[in-house]
Structures are given as C-alpha cells and as structure tokens.
Enzyme design. Structure first.
Site, PDB file in Angstrom:
ATOM      1  N   GLU A   1     -51.422 102.590  -1.369  1.00  0.00           N
ATOM      2  CA  GLU A   1     -50.706 101.922  -2.453  1.00  0.00           C
ATOM      3  C   GLU A   1     -49.877 100.805  -1.841  1.00  0.00           C
ATOM      4  O   GLU A   1     -48.997 101.059  -1.036  1.00  0.00           O
ATOM      5  CB  GLU A   1     -49.780 102.908  -3.163  1.00  0.00           C
ATOM      6  CG  GLU A   1     -50.563 103.881  -4.025  1.00  0.00           C
ATOM      7  CD  GLU A   1     -49.757 105.119  -4.345  1.00  0.00           C
ATOM      8  OE1 GLU A   1     -48.538 105.015  -4.497  1.00  0.00           O
ATOM      9  OE2 GLU A   1     -50.377 106.191  -4.390  1.00  0.00           O
TER      10      GLU A   1
ATOM     11  N   ASP B   1     -36.782 103.196  -7.944  1.00  0.00           N
ATOM     12  CA  ASP B   1     -36.790 103.374  -6.495  1.00  0.00           C
ATOM     13  C   ASP B   1     -35.428 103.678  -5.911  1.00  0.00           C
ATOM     14  O   ASP B   1     -34.417 103.146  -6.347  1.00  0.00           O
ATOM     15  CB  ASP B   1     -37.367 102.124  -5.820  1.00  0.00           C
ATOM     16  CG  ASP B   1     -38.873 102.059  -5.990  1.00  0.00           C
ATOM     17  OD1 ASP B   1     -39.544 103.010  -5.559  1.00  0.00           O
ATOM     18  OD2 ASP B   1     -39.368 101.087  -6.567  1.00  0.00           O
TER      19      ASP B   1
END
Lengths: 257, 393
Positions: A46, A57
């Site tokens: 990814e 995040d």
C-alpha cells in the site's frame, strides 16, 4: 481479474502487506522501497499519497506525510515515479490516501492513470460508500481497480454485508476503532468481533490492519483473517539510517516463515 | 426550506459525510436521532428554559444611533456578545449537550479557535457534570490565553494541537482523532456549521434562535420583521448561519457574509475562503476550501483566531455558489479600526471576529430608510491584548 484477485485466489493465509508513505524519508525512493519489500517476500503493498490533514492517522504517519509534502511529493510526481512500476515490481499495489487530493486530481483521471501504471486497487478511508457508489464506482470498474472498504468492531452486520457486496478483492478489518499506529487490542470483545466476521462467511477475504507492528500481533491477526497490514511500524523503520538494508530483517522478524 | 439540507445531507453540490468508517456509527447515530430529539417537546422546553435563564436570551437588538447617523441607515446590532460566556457559541453548546445527554454520552470533546466555543462547551459540561476535553491549536492557546484559563477554571482539560499550522483546522483534526478512538461514550460538540452531515444542519438549527428573535425584535422596532440587509462575519460560519437562517427564504433580504482577508486577499496571508478556495473535501464535508493544486489544505491567516479557518460550512458554500448571499472580506487593519470605532462610538468593544462584520459597513451603500442588522457575535474581552498591542493603549 487484477493482481490482487490472483493473489487472493492462490494464497489464503498469512498474507503480509506493508504500507508506506510515498516521498518519505526521501522523495525519490518510492520504487526502491517497493522493490526491496517484494524481494523480502511481502505479498502486496500500500503506497500512501500524502495529505495535509490525515484525520485517520496517528503521529507516525502524520509525520511521514508532512515530510513527504515538504519534500515536494504530489500525485503528479507519484504517478511519474510509478511509470516504471511494472518493470520493477510484480506484486499487487494499492494506493492509499484521502479523498481531497484524489478529487482535485480528478477521480476519473486518477483511476485511468492508476490503471496505466499498473496499480490494482485504492483505499480512501474518507470516501463514503454512498458517494463512491453514486459518483465514482464506474471509474473504478472501468479501470479494473478494486476499492477497499474499512470495517470496525462498531460496523453493523447489515453494513458489512453491503461492503462485502461492493468489494471485489478484500475487506480491510480494523482491530479496533482507532487511528493508525496504536497497538492491536485483543480482548474478549475483539475475539467475538473476529469470530462474528468469520461466521458471516463473506465472499471477500479479510485483512487486518491498524495496530499490527510485530510477529506477535501479526500472528494473532492471522488466526482470524487471511493476513495483516503493517504501516506505522514500517514507516518508523524508514525514519532510520540505512533503511533499505534493514527491510529484509524487518519483514523476517514479522513473518519468519 | 428552499435552502435547507436534502435527505442525503447535501446543500446543492455541498455537504455529505466524508468520514472514515471509524466515525460512521457515531455520525449515523446522530443522523438518525437528531431531528427526533430536537423536535421533542421536552427537549425544546429544556433548551428554551436554559437559553432564557442561563444564557440570558433573548439577546437585545440594539438600534445603534450614532452608527445609524454615520452610515445613513438604521443600523441594528444583534447583541450575541451579551450572552453568558460572551458569544453566540453558547446557543449551540447548550443544544448539543442536551442532545448528548439524551444519547447517553459520558464524555464531551470539542475543538476551539478563539476559545469562545471551547469556553461555551466547558461551561455546559460544568453545568451538566460531564467530562470535557477541548482541543486548541498551540498558536491559538497563546493568542487567546485568557480563554484557556477560563476553560481550565471551568474544569475542562485543554489539549494543545501541535500539528500543521497549530490553529483551528488542526484542533479539529485532533478532536476527530479523539472521536475515532472513543466511538461509544463520547460526543463531539462541533462548534460551527462544518463537519459531516448532520452537523452543519444541527448547528444551524441551534443557532437559528438568533434570526428567530431578530425578526420579532425588528417588528417591534420598525414595524416590519424584514430588514434590507443582514450582515455577519464568517469563519466556519455558525453565527452567520444563525443570523441568516430565518431570512433565507425571504429573498428581498440581502445577506452579507464577511470573511477575514488577513493582510489582504492577495497577500498570501488570508482566510478569505470564497475568494481563495475551490471545491473539495474538508473535515467531513464537500465544501469550498483553500488548497493547493494538489489538494493539500492551505494554512489560512487572520488576526482573528475565530476566522482563521481554511473552509466554510457547506451551506455557506451553497449560498455563495447560487448567489443567495454575498461573500466579501475585510483585512486585519480594517477590522481592528472598526473594533476601535465601535468602542468609541457605541461603547461596545466587539470581538475581532465580529469587528469584521462591522468593518464592512464602510463599504456598503445604503438608502436612508434601509434597516440593517449586524450580528455582534462576541465581546472583545478576549482580544484586549491584540487591540492594546495594535493601538498602543
């Protein structure tokens, strides 16, 4: 059938995927890192395209995104870097990032470009199902790209069924409702959640991500799913001296088999 | 309502809920329940009681005589600065805390820019005895220090947002991250008409008390509930949306939204979103935001922490696009001068945010009988340091 489907058809367990942010720690090593990861035995990748406001995040990936943007990473540049992707890397690749950069680039243009360079799928955590279905799904399909949806312990069964229906490679299972970079939580509730998902007999395999950082959490995840994704722990490694040489050892430590 | 939200959470091309799956259950719970809860008679009674006895509503609509003379029209100030905690932010905070209680939530989080929403949230949490965590950009904590102390005194935990520009957008990111990690027991009290649907609609409804009262008060003052102009400042746009709300369908009323131009729209130090922004996604909704060609959010600038935001609420984006409201901007200097003038002509020290709306009076051309309402969204106590530094008092 793209490379992701081929992978999931031939390999059913202990799949290891690695996430890293394009442009970190150096602007132009995106493909070098991909190559090293394939050589170390990783099953699919990814590649993150950085965003200024990555709400899903934790600090590690926030930091890598900030550094990559400072260095000059853009979607244009990333696609330039990926022009040679399929000369150097054979394993499946997903692009992962947030909706706004993709929308500014143009979603149709993004999908075409991704297909041309040999990308197999896309993960956009803040692109909702409704908008995907009504505005963008045709672009993904026309370009043979898989769109990956996330599932958390709070996602209802009805919604998981719908996600399964819209998915055509794998479902990204979160170990808990958390941002990236936490620790895999295994409690009775979580075990129940994994069992519940397993019992639903979904058509797509599940891969567990968020909080997978070492052999212990990787092995635990593989008990319940077809494999797991390591992100923040790998991005931390990238922040150290001589990171390219350290990649084989890092992968070996997570999956020594 | 012609300009209201549709069933999918959109205002024309804007709105929606661009959120990661981790936030979906919380936002969906709100979406399913907010209208039932806020339309419930018991809820309404409790909300109205608190607005009256605790906040001090209705806030006065003051006919500013010296201003009226100066600008050649009837200028009315809607005195949200006289609310408890000093701004319009308390209206929404009261609404959302009552909603959170009914949803069984045990913990409240909020973001704040100028600190007004943080103070309002800390206040209602104290009132209800609920744990409160407020995220605030590190830069804002410095320039709005008195509000940080206020929040702490009210029992809230203030967490500095240290990422990005360390201002409102980053505080919002941190609050969203907190919510992702606390999906069951926590309610996020968003302070403006931004965020994923249903927030923009919910916050607008709680703030709509401003225009609801204004209509009645204008009728008393002028014999007509409709003015010619309604003006308000816009960061995310909650006081403006509350001020516009009940006038939206009255097409004769001209709506003027004043953005912060910072050091000038073309200076590279500005927060004038509709001038500098393009369509995109920010904090969970499709809207207009300041961004690079690559879709990275641009860090805005304004001397006013409450207007220092790179986006606007999706309903504002819609009103801008279809020209229902006029979006204009004034600079730091113009706003500060207006703040001083308001102090010395009307005896009211306005928040620098609100001073932006007042400053635009200089650029308007009125007819003598025009009735003009300006939302004086907050008081200037928190900005004294900035005023003092600028004017050298």
């Amino acid at each position: 059938m793209n490379r992701l489907n081929q992978l999931f058809n031939t390999k059913k367990d202990n799949l290891l995927s690695i996430y890293y942010t394009a442009g970190y720690p150096e602007l132009n090593t995106t493909l070098d890192i991909a190559e090293a990861l394939e050589r170390a035995g990783v099953d699919f990748l990814e590649v993150g395209f950085p965003y200024s406001d990555p709400v899903a995040d934790g600090p590690t990936i926030q930091h890598s995104s900030e550094k990559a943007l400072e260095a000059g990473m853009t979607l244009n540049l990333l696609f330039e870097q990926l022009a040679d992707l399929r000369k150097r890397v054979t394993i499946p690749i997903l692009l992962m990032g947030y909706a706004n950069p993709m929308i500014q680039y143009g979603v149709e243009r993004f999908c075409k470009k991704a297909a041309v360079v040999g990308v197999d799928g896309v993960i956009v955590p803040d692109l909702p199902m409704y908008e995907y279905e009504t505005l963008y799904a045709d672009f993904f399909k026309a370009n043979g790209l898989s769109n990956i949806f996330l599932v958390t312990p709070q996602t209802s069964e009805e919604r998981i069924r719908k996600i399964d229906e819209l998915s055509n490679s794998f479902i990204y299972l979160l170990s808990s409702s958390s941002i990236t970079g936490g620790n895999l939580q295994v409690s009775v509730n979580i075990e129940d959640y994994y069992k519940r998902i397993k019992a639903m007999q979904l058509k797509n395999p599940a891969i567990i991500g968020f909080g997978i950082s070492d052999n212990k959490s990787f092995s635990k995840a593989c008990e319940y799913a077809s494999g797991a994704i390591v992100g923040s722990a790998f991005v931390k490694l990238l922040g150290t001296e001589g990171y390219l040489e350290k990649i084989p050892g890092f992968i070996e430590a997570i999956r020594p088999y | 309502m012609k300009y209201g939200v549709n069933g999918q959470g959109y205002y024309g091309d804007f709105g929606g809920a661009y959120i990661p799956e981790m936030l979906y259950p919380n936002v969906e719970e709100l979406r399913q329940q907010y209208l039932t809860i806020i339309n419930d008679d018991e809820f309404k009674a409790e909300f109205n009681q608190l607005l009256k006895d605790y906040v001090g509503r209705p806030s006065p609509l003051y006919h500013a005589k010296r201003y009226s003379e100066k600008y050649g029209a009837n200028i009315f100030l809607k005195r949200e600065d006289l609310n408890h905690t000093g701004s319009h932010k308390i209206n929404n905070a009261i609404g959302q805390i009552l909603l959170a209680k009914r949803l069984g939530k045990k913990r409240i989080i909020a973001e704040t820019g100028a600190g007004q929403h943080g103070v309002a949230t800390a206040t209602v949490c104290a009132l209800m005895g609920i744990e409160c965590v407020v995220y605030m950009g590190e830069v804002d904590m410095e320039r709005q220090a008195p509000n940080v102390s206020r929040m702490k005194m009210l029992g809230a935990k203030v967490v500095p947002a240290t990422s990005g520009s360390k201002t409102l957008k980053d505080a919002t990111n941190e609050a969203l991250r907190d919510w992702i990690g606390n999906p069951v027991d926590t309610h996020y009290i968003i302070g403006s008409v931004v965020g994923p649907y249903p927030y923009p609609d919910m916050v607008a409804r709680f703030q709509s008390i401003i225009s609801e009262e204004t209509k009645k008060q204008l009728l008393e003052h002028t014999g007509n509930e409709l003015p010619q102009y309604v003006m308000a400042c816009v960061g995310g746009g909650s006081n403006a949306m509350g001020m516009f709300y009940h006038f939206l369908d009255d097409e004769s009323v001209k709506l003027v939204a004043v953005e912060a131009a910072g050091k000038g729209v073309d200076s590279g130090h500005s927060a004038a979103t509709t001038f500098l922004g393009r369509e995109g996604v920010l904090h969970g909704s499709r809207t207009i935001l300041m961004q690079t060609d690559d879709g990275q959010v641009v860090e805005p600038y304004s001397i006013s922490a409450g207007l220092d935001y790179p986006g606007i609420g999706p309903q504002h984006a819609h009103l801008f696009k279809i020209n229902r409201a006029q979006y204009v901007s004034v600079t730091d200097d113009e706003a500060l001068q207006a703040g001083l003038l308001c102090s010395q002509m009307e005896g009211i020290i306005p928040a620098i945010e609100s001073a932006h709306a007042i400053a635009y009076l200089e650029k308007m051309k009125f007819k003598p009988n025009d009735n003009v309402v300006i939302c004086l969204s907050g008081r200037g106590d928190k900005d004294l340091d900035t005023y003092i530094k600028y004017f050298g008092y």
